[in-house]
Design a protein around this motif. Structure first.
Motif, short mmCIF file in Angstrom:
data_model
loop_
_atom_site.label_atom_id
_atom_site.label_comp_id
_atom_site.label_asym_id
_atom_site.label_seq_id
_atom_site.Cartn_x
_atom_site.Cartn_y
_atom_site.Cartn_z
N ILE A 190 0.83 -1.73 -0.16
CA ILE A 190 -0.03 -0.32 0.22
C ILE A 190 0.79 1.16 0.00
O ILE A 190 1.74 1.16 0.55
CB ILE A 190 -0.91 -0.35 1.16
CG1 ILE A 190 -1.92 1.29 1.29
CG2 ILE A 190 -0.19 0.25 2.92
CD1 ILE A 190 -3.11 1.15 2.60
N VAL A 213 -3.49 -0.04 -3.36
CA VAL A 213 -3.08 -1.47 -2.77
C VAL A 213 -3.18 -2.42 -4.45
O VAL A 213 -4.14 -2.59 -5.44
CB VAL A 213 -4.38 -1.63 -2.19
CG1 VAL A 213 -3.70 -3.27 -1.76
CG2 VAL A 213 -4.26 -0.58 -0.88
N VAL A 225 -8.74 -0.87 3.89
CA VAL A 225 -7.72 0.48 4.16
C VAL A 225 -8.52 0.44 5.11
O VAL A 225 -9.17 1.24 5.71
CB VAL A 225 -7.54 0.84 3.14
CG1 VAL A 225 -6.36 1.41 3.60
CG2 VAL A 225 -6.97 -0.65 2.02
N VAL A 266 -3.48 -2.80 5.37
CA VAL A 266 -4.39 -3.45 4.35
C VAL A 266 -3.85 -4.64 4.64
O VAL A 266 -3.16 -5.08 4.74
CB VAL A 266 -4.00 -2.82 3.17
CG1 VAL A 266 -2.85 -3.47 2.17
CG2 VAL A 266 -5.11 -3.56 2.37
#
Length: 344
Positions: A190, A213, A225, A266
């Protein structure tokens, strides 16, 4: 009596189920690996600090330029964010970490990393390294466990990424290189779509920032996220079909300093491969800049336009005066010639 025993057994099972659920949730929150920048206040511009005058701001800008050309000291953390007491097994787990550094030209090298007891730190890049964007990555294989409670065991992989802008000549040098690895070393990552102008990891509070991402080099749609700040603010968003989302970081008020660290995390469960991945990246959230800084660009443009207009107007007046002088001189010379016009 038998009914009481049955009720007691059912109650015990419910308590155990709730406890298992709670333990699973806490364990998931503990699955975080991230880079902790030492002295992050060194890498902000300080325009938004009301206690600093213009000369202090200029001095800070010069110090910022110097620091962006020096190695940054970062500590690798594992557990809950923000870091508190060291969790059990943290040192043993971090000793298994693999660390690498991606240079501005895209080449990847093993990063310097000290995993001695109490010293899980890295200092990158070298002071004489080429200018540009560097990516610091880390990976820890955290064993196998049932992360989602479905009875199947997955292999757990944790990733931490950090973005550094290394400059020595000017704050804007280095361009906007790629901010993602896109490497099998880090399948899930990310980060911002574009690096910030200064340290590369600066976000302005309440100002939208586009982030993305990727999973195995492809945009990950629908990924959840979570943004976490040091003071407990939390927000969860999902990525769109292109794997992107818009982050609007929160402004911390009443803090000892006027900036804050926001950790973007994430998670992705790949059921087909039997793998659970968790990636993170911290960003420095700077409060909104003063209103006068928003008008600097317009002021400079209008000042330049006004100066150019004034210079053109003055040049026109000078040319007009010279033309009149030449005309008067021509008339005078004509009057002096024989047969020319006589003076009254």
């Amino acid at each position: 009596m038998r009914h009481l025993l049955n009720h007691a057994a059912i109650l015990l099972l419910l308590v155990m189920a709730v406890a298992c659920d709670s333990h699973s949730a806490l364990a998931e929150d503990d699955l975080l690996l991230w880079w902790d920048l030492q002295n992050p206040g060194w890498y902000i511009n300080g325009y938004n600090d009301p206690d600093r005058d213009i000369w202090e701001i200029r001095n800070d800008a010069e110090l910022l330029r110097q620091r962006l050309g020096q190695p940054r000291r970062l500590a690798l953390r594992y557990g809950q964010f923000p870091a508190g007491t060291r969790s059990r097994g943290e040192e043993a787990l971090l000793r298994l970490a693999r660390v690498w550094l991606q240079r501005p030209d895209g080449g990847i090298e093993e990063g310097p990393f000290c995993a001695a007891p109490g010293k899980t730190v890295s200092e990158v890049p070298a002071g004489n390294a080429p200018q540009g964007i560097y990516l610091l990555g880390s990976h820890v294989a955290a064993g196998r466990r049932d992360v989602d409670g479905d009875g199947r065991v997955e292999s757990v992989h944790l990733y931490g990424k950090f973005l550094l802008r290394h400059v020595r000549d000017s704050l804007s040098h280095g361009g906007e290189q790629n901010t993602f690895f896109h490497s099998p070393r880090m399948p899930l990552e990310i980060g911002p779509v574009q690096a910030g102008r200064y340290s590369g990891i600066i976000q302005i509070a309440h100002r939208p920032s586009e982030m993305a991402v990727f999973y195995r080099g492809q945009p990950l749609a629908g990924a959840e996220v979570t943004a976490l700040t040091e003071r407990g603010w939390r927000k969860t968003v999902r990525t769109d079909a292109a794997g992107r989302f818009v982050a609007v970081p929160h402004e911390s008020r009443g803090a000892k300093h006027n900036w804050e660290i926001c950790l973007y995390t994430v998670r992705h469960l790949d059921r087909q491969r039997g793998e659970y991945h968790c990636a993170s990246m911290p960003m420095i959230v700077d409060p909104p800049w003063p209103e006068w800084t928003h008008c600097i660009t317009s002021f400079v443009l209008w000042a330049f336009a006004g100066t150019a207009f004034a210079a053109a107007f003055i040049a026109l007046l000078v040319a007009r005066r010279r033309r009149r002088q030449r005309l008067q001189l021509a008339r005078f010379e004509a009057a002096r010639q024989p047969g020319g016009a006589s003076c009254p």
